[in-house]
Design a protein around this motif. Sequence first.
Motif, mmCIF file in Angstrom:
data_model
loop_
_atom_site.group_PDB
_atom_site.id
_atom_site.type_symbol
_atom_site.label_atom_id
_atom_site.label_comp_id
_atom_site.label_asym_id
_atom_site.label_seq_id
_atom_site.Cartn_x
_atom_site.Cartn_y
_atom_site.Cartn_z
ATOM 1 N N TRP A 278 -39.404 59.496 31.657
ATOM 2 C CA TRP A 278 -38.139 58.909 31.220
ATOM 3 C C TRP A 278 -36.976 59.866 31.455
ATOM 4 C CZ3 TRP A 278 -38.574 53.972 30.791
ATOM 5 C CH2 TRP A 278 -39.792 53.416 30.411
ATOM 6 N N THR A 279 -37.217 61.157 31.281
ATOM 7 C CA THR A 279 -36.166 62.132 31.591
ATOM 8 C C THR A 279 -35.857 62.113 33.077
ATOM 9 O OG1 THR A 279 -36.956 63.533 29.769
ATOM 10 C CG2 THR A 279 -35.478 64.545 31.364
ATOM 11 N N GLY A 280 -36.885 61.931 33.900
ATOM 12 C CA GLY A 280 -36.653 61.824 35.337
ATOM 13 C C GLY A 280 -35.776 60.638 35.692
ATOM 14 N N ILE A 281 -35.971 59.517 35.009
ATOM 15 C CA ILE A 281 -35.130 58.340 35.253
ATOM 16 C C ILE A 281 -33.675 58.642 34.908
ATOM 17 C CG2 ILE A 281 -34.632 55.987 34.476
ATOM 18 C CD1 ILE A 281 -37.632 55.557 34.174
ATOM 19 N N ILE A 282 -33.466 59.282 33.755
ATOM 20 C CA ILE A 282 -32.091 59.625 33.355
ATOM 21 C C ILE A 282 -31.471 60.566 34.376
ATOM 22 C CG2 ILE A 282 -30.668 60.638 31.548
ATOM 23 C CD1 ILE A 282 -32.952 60.003 29.600
ATOM 24 N N ALA A 283 -32.253 61.553 34.843
ATOM 25 C CA ALA A 283 -31.733 62.521 35.803
ATOM 26 C C ALA A 283 -31.292 61.845 37.091
ATOM 27 C CB ALA A 283 -32.800 63.580 36.100
ATOM 28 N N VAL A 284 -32.051 60.844 37.534
ATOM 29 C CA VAL A 284 -31.706 60.128 38.769
ATOM 30 C C VAL A 284 -30.445 59.291 38.585
ATOM 31 C CG1 VAL A 284 -32.475 58.287 40.317
ATOM 32 C CG2 VAL A 284 -34.041 60.106 39.660
ATOM 33 N N LEU A 285 -30.376 58.556 37.484
ATOM 34 C CA LEU A 285 -29.217 57.689 37.259
ATOM 35 C C LEU A 285 -27.952 58.495 37.023
ATOM 36 C CD1 LEU A 285 -30.804 54.929 34.981
ATOM 37 C CD2 LEU A 285 -30.340 54.843 37.437
ATOM 38 N N LEU A 286 -28.098 59.680 36.425
ATOM 39 C CA LEU A 286 -26.916 60.505 36.138
ATOM 40 C C LEU A 286 -26.177 60.875 37.412
ATOM 41 C CD1 LEU A 286 -25.223 62.101 34.065
ATOM 42 C CD2 LEU A 286 -26.781 64.023 34.429
ATOM 43 N N VAL A 287 -26.898 61.123 38.501
ATOM 44 C CA VAL A 287 -26.253 61.545 39.752
ATOM 45 C C VAL A 287 -26.173 60.399 40.752
ATOM 46 C CG1 VAL A 287 -26.912 63.949 39.469
ATOM 47 C CG2 VAL A 287 -28.469 62.399 40.645
ATOM 48 N N LEU A 331 -25.895 57.055 27.207
ATOM 49 C CA LEU A 331 -24.750 56.175 26.958
ATOM 50 C C LEU A 331 -23.759 56.227 28.110
ATOM 51 C CD1 LEU A 331 -24.094 56.855 23.160
ATOM 52 C CD2 LEU A 331 -25.051 54.785 24.184
ATOM 53 N N PHE A 332 -23.527 57.432 28.643
ATOM 54 C CA PHE A 332 -22.625 57.572 29.778
ATOM 55 C C PHE A 332 -23.168 56.834 30.997
ATOM 56 C CE2 PHE A 332 -21.957 60.056 33.715
ATOM 57 C CZ PHE A 332 -20.638 59.708 33.946
ATOM 58 N N VAL A 333 -24.470 57.034 31.263
ATOM 59 C CA VAL A 333 -25.087 56.366 32.413
ATOM 60 C C VAL A 333 -25.032 54.857 32.247
ATOM 61 C CG1 VAL A 333 -27.269 55.986 33.606
ATOM 62 C CG2 VAL A 333 -26.571 58.304 33.004
ATOM 63 N N ALA A 334 -25.320 54.381 31.031
ATOM 64 C CA ALA A 334 -25.284 52.939 30.783
ATOM 65 C C ALA A 334 -23.891 52.374 31.006
ATOM 66 C CB ALA A 334 -25.741 52.644 29.359
ATOM 67 N N SER A 335 -22.866 53.128 30.593
ATOM 68 C CA SER A 335 -21.495 52.651 30.793
ATOM 69 C C SER A 335 -21.145 52.596 32.274
ATOM 70 C CB SER A 335 -20.512 53.549 30.048
ATOM 71 O OG SER A 335 -20.468 54.851 30.617
ATOM 72 N N ARG A 336 -21.632 53.587 33.041
ATOM 73 C CA ARG A 336 -21.364 53.583 34.481
ATOM 74 C C ARG A 336 -22.051 52.408 35.160
ATOM 75 N NH1 ARG A 336 -22.570 58.668 37.777
ATOM 76 N NH2 ARG A 336 -21.517 57.371 39.304
ATOM 77 N N VAL A 337 -23.332 52.189 34.811
ATOM 78 C CA VAL A 337 -24.069 51.078 35.420
ATOM 79 C C VAL A 337 -23.429 49.753 35.054
ATOM 80 C CG1 VAL A 337 -26.267 49.860 35.430
ATOM 81 C CG2 VAL A 337 -26.233 52.358 35.510
ATOM 82 N N SER A 338 -23.046 49.612 33.779
ATOM 83 C CA SER A 338 -22.405 48.379 33.343
ATOM 84 C C SER A 338 -21.088 48.160 34.075
ATOM 85 C CB SER A 338 -22.169 48.433 31.827
ATOM 86 O OG SER A 338 -21.476 47.295 31.389
#
Length: 352
Positions: A278-287, A331-338
């Motif tokens: 799950w941390t890997g998923i966050i790391a990918v979406l963050l960048v 939360l930041f990643v979710a806002s960007r995706v949204s």
Amino acid sequence: MMETGALNLRNVLPWLWTVLWIASIVLALLLFVGAPVGEALSGFWQGAFGGRRHAYLMATLSRSALIVGMAISVMLSFRAGLFNIGGEGQLVAGGLAAGLIAILLPGPPLVVLAAAIAGAMLAGAAWALLAGVLQLYMGVPLLVGSLLLNYPIRYIGSYLVAHPFRDVPSGMVQSYLVPQATWFAYFPGTRLDIGILFTLTATAFALVYSYGTLHGYHTRLNGLSADFARTVGLPVRRLTLQTLAISGAIAGLVGAIAVFGIHHRYIDGMLVQPLYAWTGIIAVLLVGMVPWAVPISGFFFAAVQTGAAGMERAAGVPKEIALVIQAVIILFVASRVSGALSSRAGRGDGDA
């Protein structure tokens, strides 16, 4: 030129704002728990990068080997438009296969080690392919199927190390130790094992694959628009299965790295509780799924986790603050995706 500069500034400003936002939240948390800010920050730095002979830096690198490996696995499937969130199950399948093969297979240590690593990659690939087959031939969405497949392999692993392959004298729910001759060696004078070299190899493969191969280009095209890829004649089904197999194989490799480099056996929950997948998923979406930035992002999250432990030692700040930081980033990643989805929908309405 001015327009390009403005565009670059628009790209950079959200990141600067995010860094300031995270820093302000962390500062507020430190003040809330009454921790000395200077000692806490110093403890964070020492916990992530310091220690005698940089021992904590070695711990950060060791953790980042697993997080980055899982991030690379996720990135390859996400860039192809395949929302494979079953990395945890593929990771467990690989670690379990590696541990059992090393225990059961007789032969020279290098042969056993090579067979165990290959078996781990095959197990991870097979578990990922199962999710692909469920989507392509049974109509189960990959997002759902890959997520649900995380659970049966966890329970299978729990049963195997709790009963037929349990090291009973240890008193723990874990398998027997793999042969000592198969353990990954440490770099001289450190507690960092050579498993990180496998992660670096997987990273190099992912970069070459993403930027320098026709197959990587086709999968990226499929990720941008599966309908267009299908229209121009790309074999979308075959691309889907091949990409999932590659993604799952890398996740399985990470499981083998954990077995031979860190734990030297399969322990129930050892690949699940640290949340590597799950941390890997966050790391990918963050960048934003940018391949060259994924290793940096994975290392950042590893440093956050080990640095949080250093803050607890130095200033009494609960190490759970690392989870809070990750939640803020989510939360930041979710806002960007949204925002991206809303923007895409708006463009679609405008085109209509």
